[in-house]
Scaffold this active site. Structure first.
Site, short mmCIF file in Angstrom:
data_model
loop_
_atom_site.label_atom_id
_atom_site.label_comp_id
_atom_site.label_asym_id
_atom_site.label_seq_id
_atom_site.Cartn_x
_atom_site.Cartn_y
_atom_site.Cartn_z
CE LYS A 52 -4.42 -1.36 0.25
NZ LYS A 52 -5.49 -0.81 -0.62
CB SER A 308 -0.81 -8.08 -1.20
OG SER A 308 -1.77 -8.77 -0.45
#
Lengths: 326, 326
Positions: A52, A308
């Site tokens: 992110k 992720s």
């Protein structure tokens, strides 16, 4: 509102020296087990413990001086929160993060550690977007949306840009790529990068079975909402519906969506612990979970899998580790 | 009986395409915390979950056809066991491993999974070397010693050879290197490689405080034995005394030895989980533990730290994760 390879390359320039060029990890044991070649893009090792930071920094680096002084506000279950808090601190901007009150403790603590103010909401009752807009209006802060922004999509796409280059360095041609899907920002960025760099690679999104909004939206052709009663262990992927910016891109670029159950996610987390020595959070491991669960046979092919994020509370991780599979 | 850079380079040639070129990982959060630059050589990601495959494969690749057919025997608490079992399987040689009965379950299970026969001994009562020689005599198997063999030392040195190249690629000059010390094979290989490749870098060994045989041996100038009553959480580093081959090398090449307590080791394992998203076993994390415990100030310098292994049972890892520091 679309995103191109040039946008992703521009984001990569912005992130140069700021984001970690995370390693592409290959495990002979995993290759043996799956009968193909798996290249793991370990965004768990990214600044803030998840991909992110890439999108957040790309967006925040484009604020005007005045916008930077007034600061930013973001809503997030935790990984975008940490990415925004980190990026804001690095450019000297104040940050407010609107977080669900049931977010993992580690994500809340780290968001504060990175200097952001945290405001809580109820994930199942409150309108987080309205709350975020309210903070923005009250304090004059720029909203950094978690996925529905072309700069965010382009930033997230830099992970796939790196992966394509690293795969080539490793002498591998990617036949398929598996990426987690929450709001669809990482998937849209990944699919855009791969379409330009490796057009023969199929890009599959992976969703929790209970949060299959993108799967159903692709089927119906319009953005479908998740049942408000749905629950998932994958806190990072619990976006209620696909994004307005991300969905058309994913509609055009994704080969399709695979889904995995919470039990398959836990099994994959145990595999990553035991055989890869990596800490991966539930929402971060869904691509690996899909392969281990046989949702897609690998059969001599090469898959790129984006791990992720790795922000999981020690108590939850311990519970999952010691819940031995039958 | 000494080892040179040429021996290490020869080992690297043998390992090409067989061992994993493990990534050198850098964490902005860790750099911030320590006020310097830390490059982590993640041998946790090596085949078998520890650096030991390097030495084992270098040694086993040099067996004659006849020796290979008769097979190999090794004694090990678990990481060398897995390295030997894997290397033996890859060259088609039978393998017997003599293991302490209190070795971590994961290490025992994986050694068997890789196809080796396991024979147990009592770590505190039996003479493991005598037992190993007995198996060798009975079955005509070549002994693959865990550290006291120049081929083993040269093989382990390939991790540092890679690290030096990777550090240069990352634009870093290593001021110091921290390596775990059990029998001293990894330390001797690392110190030999660094002396040739980065002669200004100080190479420090790190031992468990309760297993400080190399520290005391360096002080006295002769190989000192550990108190048989000593215990440590670092099962991989519980060698009773420094090796005959490794000690003279470490005596000549190491700058010195640092020690860490079991509590400092556990704290470092929690740090690696929370901030690095890496699973590191107790004996593998001692270099990082020494830095986090302030055993050596980093102050603007660059350290290479070998995370030597990640083979830890889920039950033990869970206990350590949830034993929150006060």
């Amino acid at each position: 509102m679309s995103v191109t390879l040039a946008d992703i390359q521009s984001a990569a320039d912005r992130l140069e020296g700021l984001a970690v060029r995370t390693p592409l990890i290959e495990s002979p044991a995993l290759n043996d087990r799956l009968g193909g070649r798996v290249l793991l893009k370990a965004e768990t090792l990214q600044r803030g413990g998840a991909f992110k930071f890439r999108g957040a920094m790309n967006r925040i680096s484009r604020l005007s001086d005045e916008e930077r002084t007034r600061g930013v506000v973001a809503c997030s279950s935790g990984n975008h929160a940490q990415g925004v808090a980190l990026a804001a601190r690095m450019v000297g901007a104040p940050a407010v993060i609107v977080m669900p009150q049931d977010a993992p403790q580690m994500k809340i603590a780290n968001t504060r550690y990175y200097g952001a103010e945290v405001i809580f909401y109820d994930r199942y009752r409150d309108d987080r977007d309205a709350l975020t807009r309210q903070v923005s209006a009250d304090r004059g802060m720029t909203i950094v949306w978690p996925f529905d922004d072309p700069f965010i999509v382009a930033g997230q796409g830099t992970a796939a840009l790196e992966m394509a280059g690293q795969a080539a360095e490793a002498g591998a041609a990617l036949d398929l790529v598996l990426t987690p899907v929450g709001g669809g920002g990482l998937a849209a960025g990944t699919a855009t990068a791969m379409a330009a760099l490796a057009p023969h690679a199929k890009v599959w999104g992976v969703e929790p079975a209970a949060y299959d909004d993108t799967l159903r939206s692709l089927a119906s052709g319009q953005r479908e909402r998740v049942d408000p009663a749905a629950r998932s262990i994958c806190d990072a992927l619990m976006s209620p519906f696909p994004g307005a910016v991300t969905f058309p891109i994913n509609q055009q670029r994704l080969t399709g969506i695979l889904t995995v159950t919470d039990l398959e996610v836990e099994e994959a987390m145990r595999y990553a612990f035991a055989w890869l020595k990596l800490v991966v959070e539930p929402g971060g491991v869904v691509g690996l979970a899909a392969l281990l669960a046989g949702r897609m046979a690998l059969e001599g092919r090469t898959a790129g899998v984006i791990l992720s994020g790795g922000n999981v509370d020690p108590e939850q991780f311990s519970r999952i580790l010691t819940d031995a599979a039958p």
